[in-house]
Scaffold this motif. Sequence first.
Motif, PDB file in Angstrom:
ATOM      1  N   VAL A   1      -7.687 -21.764  17.242  1.00 45.25           N
ATOM      2  CA  VAL A   1      -6.281 -21.944  17.566  1.00 45.25           C
ATOM      3  C   VAL A   1      -5.389 -21.465  16.431  1.00 45.25           C
ATOM      4  N   THR A   2      -5.813 -21.778  15.190  1.00 46.33           N
ATOM      5  CA  THR A   2      -4.952 -21.449  14.050  1.00 46.33           C
ATOM      6  C   THR A   2      -5.114 -20.009  13.586  1.00 46.33           C
ATOM      7  N   ALA A   3      -6.337 -19.421  13.755  1.00 52.95           N
ATOM      8  CA  ALA A   3      -6.586 -18.066  13.249  1.00 52.95           C
ATOM      9  C   ALA A   3      -6.221 -17.039  14.303  1.00 52.95           C
ATOM     10  N   VAL A   4      -4.972 -16.956  14.677  1.00 58.05           N
ATOM     11  CA  VAL A   4      -4.494 -15.955  15.615  1.00 58.05           C
ATOM     12  C   VAL A   4      -4.327 -14.638  14.867  1.00 58.05           C
ATOM     13  N   GLU A   5      -4.942 -13.578  15.388  1.00 56.13           N
ATOM     14  CA  GLU A   5      -4.903 -12.300  14.691  1.00 56.13           C
ATOM     15  C   GLU A   5      -3.482 -11.762  14.665  1.00 56.13           C
ATOM     16  N   LYS A   6      -3.096 -11.252  13.518  1.00 53.55           N
ATOM     17  CA  LYS A   6      -1.742 -10.747  13.338  1.00 53.55           C
ATOM     18  C   LYS A   6      -1.556  -9.455  14.113  1.00 53.55           C
ATOM     19  N   THR A   7      -0.320  -9.229  14.569  1.00 51.52           N
ATOM     20  CA  THR A   7      -0.026  -8.049  15.365  1.00 51.52           C
ATOM     21  C   THR A   7       1.249  -7.398  14.857  1.00 51.52           C
ATOM     22  N   CYS A   8       1.693  -6.345  15.523  1.00 49.77           N
ATOM     23  CA  CYS A   8       2.860  -5.594  15.080  1.00 49.77           C
ATOM     24  C   CYS A   8       4.115  -6.454  15.115  1.00 49.77           C
ATOM     25  N   ASP A   9       4.928  -6.279  14.118  1.00 44.41           N
ATOM     26  CA  ASP A   9       6.214  -6.972  14.032  1.00 44.41           C
ATOM     27  C   ASP A   9       7.311  -5.916  14.118  1.00 44.41           C
ATOM     28  N   LEU A  10       8.040  -5.937  15.214  1.00 52.67           N
ATOM     29  CA  LEU A  10       9.121  -4.972  15.419  1.00 52.67           C
ATOM     30  C   LEU A  10      10.393  -5.452  14.729  1.00 52.67           C
ATOM     31  N   ILE A  11      11.321  -4.530  14.550  1.00 50.61           N
ATOM     32  CA  ILE A  11      12.594  -4.875  13.920  1.00 50.61           C
ATOM     33  C   ILE A  11      13.366  -5.842  14.813  1.00 50.61           C
TER      34      ILE A  11
ATOM     35  N   LEU B   1     -13.515   7.141  -5.149  1.00 51.58           N
ATOM     36  CA  LEU B   1     -13.820   6.026  -6.037  1.00 51.58           C
ATOM     37  C   LEU B   1     -13.752   4.687  -5.308  1.00 51.58           C
ATOM     38  N   ASN B   2     -13.597   4.768  -3.970  1.00 48.28           N
ATOM     39  CA  ASN B   2     -13.505   3.574  -3.121  1.00 48.28           C
ATOM     40  C   ASN B   2     -12.247   2.762  -3.400  1.00 48.28           C
ATOM     41  N   GLN B   3     -11.215   3.431  -3.903  1.00 39.94           N
ATOM     42  CA  GLN B   3      -9.921   2.786  -4.099  1.00 39.94           C
ATOM     43  C   GLN B   3      -9.109   2.912  -2.810  1.00 39.94           C
ATOM     44  N   THR B   4      -8.465   1.840  -2.420  1.00 39.75           N
ATOM     45  CA  THR B   4      -7.741   1.785  -1.151  1.00 39.75           C
ATOM     46  C   THR B   4      -6.240   1.763  -1.383  1.00 39.75           C
ATOM     47  N   ARG B   5      -5.545   2.624  -0.672  1.00 37.29           N
ATOM     48  CA  ARG B   5      -4.080   2.618  -0.662  1.00 37.29           C
ATOM     49  C   ARG B   5      -3.609   2.314   0.757  1.00 37.29           C
ATOM     50  N   VAL B   6      -2.631   1.464   0.865  1.00 38.99           N
ATOM     51  CA  VAL B   6      -2.057   1.137   2.170  1.00 38.99           C
ATOM     52  C   VAL B   6      -0.967   2.155   2.479  1.00 38.99           C
ATOM     53  N   LEU B   7      -1.137   2.874   3.590  1.00 36.83           N
ATOM     54  CA  LEU B   7      -0.146   3.875   3.987  1.00 36.83           C
ATOM     55  C   LEU B   7       0.941   3.295   4.884  1.00 36.83           C
ATOM     56  N   GLY B   8       0.679   2.169   5.507  1.00 41.07           N
ATOM     57  CA  GLY B   8       1.669   1.535   6.372  1.00 41.07           C
ATOM     58  C   GLY B   8       1.192   0.178   6.814  1.00 41.07           C
ATOM     59  N   ARG B   9       2.151  -0.719   7.038  1.00 42.19           N
ATOM     60  CA  ARG B   9       1.813  -2.095   7.404  1.00 42.19           C
ATOM     61  C   ARG B   9       2.363  -2.412   8.792  1.00 42.19           C
ATOM     62  N   ILE B  10       1.632  -3.292   9.481  1.00 50.61           N
ATOM     63  CA  ILE B  10       1.999  -3.606  10.857  1.00 50.61           C
ATOM     64  C   ILE B  10       3.215  -4.519  10.941  1.00 50.61           C
ATOM     65  N   ASN B  11       3.621  -5.112   9.836  1.00 51.45           N
ATOM     66  CA  ASN B  11       4.820  -5.954   9.881  1.00 51.45           C
ATOM     67  C   ASN B  11       6.100  -5.130   9.750  1.00 51.45           C
ATOM     68  N   GLU B  12       5.965  -3.788   9.626  1.00 55.66           N
ATOM     69  CA  GLU B  12       7.116  -2.884   9.653  1.00 55.66           C
ATOM     70  C   GLU B  12       6.800  -1.753  10.624  1.00 55.66           C
ATOM     71  N   THR B  13       6.805  -2.093  11.901  1.00 52.94           N
ATOM     72  CA  THR B  13       6.401  -1.164  12.951  1.00 52.94           C
ATOM     73  C   THR B  13       7.609  -0.673  13.731  1.00 52.94           C
ATOM     74  N   HIS B  14       7.602   0.621  14.040  1.00 54.99           N
ATOM     75  CA  HIS B  14       8.621   1.226  14.894  1.00 54.99           C
ATOM     76  C   HIS B  14       7.910   2.015  15.984  1.00 54.99           C
ATOM     77  N   LEU B  15       8.491   2.038  17.172  1.00 54.06           N
ATOM     78  CA  LEU B  15       7.908   2.745  18.303  1.00 54.06           C
ATOM     79  C   LEU B  15       8.985   3.532  19.031  1.00 54.06           C
ATOM     80  N   THR B  16       8.635   4.744  19.438  1.00 47.73           N
ATOM     81  CA  THR B  16       9.497   5.541  20.302  1.00 47.73           C
ATOM     82  C   THR B  16       8.587   6.421  21.149  1.00 47.73           C
ATOM     83  N   ASN B  17       9.148   7.044  22.172  1.00 48.40           N
ATOM     84  CA  ASN B  17       8.287   7.828  23.058  1.00 48.40           C
ATOM     85  C   ASN B  17       9.067   8.932  23.754  1.00 48.40           C
ATOM     86  N   GLY B  18       8.311   9.844  24.366  1.00 46.87           N
ATOM     87  CA  GLY B  18       8.839  10.886  25.234  1.00 46.87           C
ATOM     88  C   GLY B  18       8.080  10.862  26.539  1.00 46.87           C
ATOM     89  N   SER B  19       8.165  11.939  27.318  1.00 48.10           N
ATOM     90  CA  SER B  19       7.506  11.956  28.624  1.00 48.10           C
ATOM     91  C   SER B  19       5.988  12.032  28.508  1.00 48.10           C
TER      92      SER B  19
END
Length: 288
Positions: free
Chosen positions: A35-45, A104-122
């Motif tokens: 119940v408590t461990a709900v997986e995190k999801t995208c956070d829109l503006i 070297l197995n070093q990890t860089r975060v390129l983007g986070r789901i708590n700053e998500t934007h979405l747009t679309n076309g046809s």
Amino acid sequence: MHGPLPPLHHHINPVRMFLAHSCLYAMVLVVITNVTAVEKTCDLIGDKGQESHKESSLLTKLEPLFNQSFETESTNEGEHYIYKFRVCREVSGDMAGLVQINKLNQTRVLGRINETHLTNGSKWILLIYKGGDAYNNHCGNENRKAFVMIICNRKTLKSRLTMVSEEREKLKDCSYIFEFESSLACSPEDLEVASHLSVGSILIITFASLLAVYIIGGFLYQRLLVGAKGMEQFPHCAFWQDLGNLVADGCDFVCRSKPRNVPAAYRGVGDDQLGEESEERDDHLLPM
């Protein structure tokens, strides 16, 4: 007469009681954890319930991809990288939706789901992750961001993720660009066309299939069982030749511009068609 029954607690095994209490405690702990461990999801503006309706609709549309994981490799300026990506799910904690791993197995975060934007076309959906790790010596030390282009492909839920390019030579607004294909990016009209065939298409497919079975089956029968050679291997060869001749005769009869036997047209004889008068005379036939 039987004596009085002993107290009930004398028959309870302490070990069994301990095991029963342990199992009950474990079950309660599992339920609380789920119940408590709900997986995190995208956070829109926008505050909860005040996000863009269009972005919320696109987010709902992408839900079938939430449990999918993507991985690709790329070499940039001699450096080999591995990229891991998930749609509205964490890749490695810290709200990371897309990460880069070097040799070297070093990890860089390129983007986070708590700053998500979405747009679309046809025929596409653009997913943007912002708030990545800051650049060290590029782009004014701004935070990294990633653009993921989802392109319409009616035949698959997801294709392989491709690293398109990295733009980091600008003073600001640098970005990573990725793409993959999915049927979720297609419009309902495209999906309807793909899932429904017209009556004419069904008839053509059926006729072509039967024709193929007839030709291949007849060829094998004539060759293997009858022992035919050459053109005789074609099933019912004589019938189709006669049919072709009849069709040719019909076309000749209907489409020929003039009849076969045309009587010669009358042509008058002119003076120019007469031969020259012979100089030979018949004076010798006259009586002397």
